[in-house]
Scaffold this motif. Structure first.
Motif, PDB file in Angstrom:
ATOM      1  N   THR A 100     -37.173 -43.056  -0.726  1.00 15.83           N
ATOM      2  CA  THR A 100     -36.872 -43.786   0.491  1.00 15.83           C
ATOM      3  C   THR A 100     -37.906 -44.882   0.643  1.00 15.83           C
ATOM      4  N   ASP A 101     -37.492 -45.972   1.225  1.00 15.19           N
ATOM      5  CA  ASP A 101     -38.436 -47.052   1.477  1.00 15.19           C
ATOM      6  C   ASP A 101     -39.440 -46.630   2.538  1.00 15.19           C
ATOM      7  N   LEU A 104     -38.494 -46.262   6.170  1.00 15.05           N
ATOM      8  CA  LEU A 104     -37.496 -45.242   6.489  1.00 15.05           C
ATOM      9  C   LEU A 104     -36.222 -45.877   7.050  1.00 15.05           C
ATOM     10  N   THR A 106     -33.336 -45.867   5.902  1.00 10.00           N
ATOM     11  CA  THR A 106     -32.263 -44.882   5.843  1.00 10.00           C
ATOM     12  C   THR A 106     -32.698 -43.708   6.716  1.00 10.00           C
ATOM     13  N   LEU A 108     -33.544 -40.237   8.299  1.00 10.61           N
ATOM     14  CA  LEU A 108     -33.860 -38.984   7.623  1.00 10.61           C
ATOM     15  C   LEU A 108     -32.761 -37.939   7.790  1.00 10.61           C
TER      16      LEU A 108
END
Length: 109
Positions: A100-101, A104, A106, A108
């Motif tokens: 994940t970048d 965040l 995206t 969690l």
């Protein structure tokens, strides 16, 4: 690089280049999410910090004792996000690996 040798189910790789402004909040969010979902002790966090112009590596290092399974990888000068993700995935011990970048982006959940 601290490594707990116990088995992990999930490895999360976080490439973090010049992310000093957000890395603390992101790692705290990861910790809270994993703890809330009873995943903290079965998840390995691998943060990869290429050499940059800010104090991201120093901030990341402070989290070594926060997570039961935590690895901080410093591969040297920036060569690209792909190299950093690969560096983390190659040492991951989990049955499942995701990345994940650092922001965040995206969610969690």
């Amino acid at each position: 690089m601290a490594r707990n040798r116990k088995r992990v189910t999930l490895s999360i790789v976080v490439p973090a280049y010049n992310e000093a402004q957000i890395i603390d909040a992101s790692l705290q969010s990861l910790h809270e999410f994993l703890a809330d979902h009873r995943l903290l002790h079965s998840t390995e966090i691998i943060v990869v910090t290429a050499s940059g112009g800010d104090d991201t590596p120093h901030r990341v290092a402070r989290y070594a004792d926060t997570f039961p399974h935590f690895v901080h990888v410093q591969p040297g000068p920036k060569k690209g996000k792909g190299r950093d993700v690969r560096a983390g995935v190659q040492i991951a011990r989990g049955d499942y690996v995701l990345f994940t970048d650092a922001d965040l982006a995206t969610p969690l959940h």
